[in-house]
Design a protein around this motif. Structure first.
Motif, PDB file in Angstrom:
ATOM      1  N   THR A  91       0.856  -1.188   0.000  1.00 29.08           N
ATOM      2  CA  THR A  91       0.000   0.000   0.000  1.00 29.08           C
ATOM      3  C   THR A  91       0.889   1.234   0.000  1.00 29.08           C
ATOM      4  O   THR A  91       1.862   1.299   0.746  1.00 29.08           O
ATOM      5  N   GLN A  98      -4.498   6.830   1.135  1.00 35.67           N
ATOM      6  CA  GLN A  98      -4.044   5.689   0.337  1.00 35.67           C
ATOM      7  C   GLN A  98      -4.141   6.073  -1.132  1.00 35.67           C
ATOM      8  O   GLN A  98      -5.195   6.488  -1.600  1.00 35.67           O
ATOM      9  N   THR A 128       4.864   6.702   2.215  1.00 36.65           N
ATOM     10  CA  THR A 128       5.019   5.554   3.101  1.00 36.65           C
ATOM     11  C   THR A 128       4.576   4.324   2.321  1.00 36.65           C
ATOM     12  O   THR A 128       3.465   4.292   1.790  1.00 36.65           O
ATOM     13  N   GLN A 130       3.661   0.602   2.775  1.00 37.22           N
ATOM     14  CA  GLN A 130       3.263  -0.332   3.830  1.00 37.22           C
ATOM     15  C   GLN A 130       3.212  -1.743   3.245  1.00 37.22           C
ATOM     16  O   GLN A 130       2.561  -1.973   2.232  1.00 37.22           O
ATOM     17  N   TYR A 131       3.925  -2.639   3.892  1.00 38.81           N
ATOM     18  CA  TYR A 131       3.936  -4.043   3.491  1.00 38.81           C
ATOM     19  C   TYR A 131       3.106  -4.833   4.492  1.00 38.81           C
ATOM     20  O   TYR A 131       3.478  -4.932   5.661  1.00 38.81           O
ATOM     21  N   ASP A 132       1.978  -5.370   4.042  1.00 38.62           N
ATOM     22  CA  ASP A 132       1.200  -6.299   4.851  1.00 38.62           C
ATOM     23  C   ASP A 132       1.493  -7.696   4.308  1.00 38.62           C
ATOM     24  O   ASP A 132       1.569  -7.893   3.090  1.00 38.62           O
ATOM     25  N   THR A 147       6.966  -0.991   7.242  1.00 41.26           N
ATOM     26  CA  THR A 147       6.758   0.232   6.465  1.00 41.26           C
ATOM     27  C   THR A 147       8.117   0.760   6.044  1.00 41.26           C
ATOM     28  O   THR A 147       9.115   0.619   6.761  1.00 41.26           O
ATOM     29  N   ASN A 149       9.764   4.379   4.374  1.00 38.48           N
ATOM     30  CA  ASN A 149       9.531   5.761   4.018  1.00 38.48           C
ATOM     31  C   ASN A 149      10.494   6.158   2.911  1.00 38.48           C
ATOM     32  O   ASN A 149      11.680   5.810   2.945  1.00 38.48           O
TER      33      ASN A 149
END
Length: 155
Positions: A91, A98, A128, A130-132, A147, A149
């Motif tokens: 994301t 988002q 940012t 974001q890795y889920d 995450t 940056n």
């Protein structure tokens, strides 16, 4: 005389074939992705199970990503390293907004062409990433994440 002329024709044909091959390669080769930095960080596990602390997850690192302004369709290489044993969902966030979310990415797979939620104006943004992560079984259980940056340059 005939032999010299024939040799020149053969050389000219050879040069033409080489130039044609170079032109074809130039136009059909994969597009260069300048935003991807091939560095990986070890994600710290948020879970305390033996399985999650024994083996970490490789997270790609980016310092700067460059994309064109005023378009939603951009080229950014997003990857899930093949060493991982989890699915990635990536994301992009600018502040709390988002601007992109990927589908699940299997280990070893890459995304190159993505569509942002909206086009961005020219400028620099603090992005940012974001890795889920999710288990690869049928439950798709959430695993640890991370995450990163970086700077998003929109030109």
């Amino acid at each position: 005389m005939w032999i010299k002329c024939r040799a020149k024709v053969i050389v000219l044909i050879g040069v033409a074939v080489i130039l044609a091959a170079a032109a074809i390669y130039q136009n059909t080769r994969p597009k260069e992705v300048t935003s991807f930095v091939p560095e990986f960080e070890q994600a710290q596990s948020w879970q305390t199970t033996e399985e999650s602390t024994e083996k970490g997850i490789e997270i790609p690192g980016y310092s700067t990503i460059s994309i064109p302004a005023d378009t939603r369709n951009v080229q950014i290489e997003l990857t899930n390293p093949e060493e991982n044993e989890v699915y990635f969902q990536i994301t992009f966030l600018i502040g709390e907004e988002q601007i992109y979310q990927s589908k699940l990415i299997r280990p070893g797979d890459h995304l190159y062409d993505i569509t942002l939620d909206r086009a961005l104006e020219a400028g620099e943004y603090e992005l940012t990433i974001q890795y889920d992560t999710f288990s690869m079984d049928e439950t798709y259980s959430p695993r640890n994440g991370a995450t990163v940056n970086c700077i998003l340059k929109v030109t």
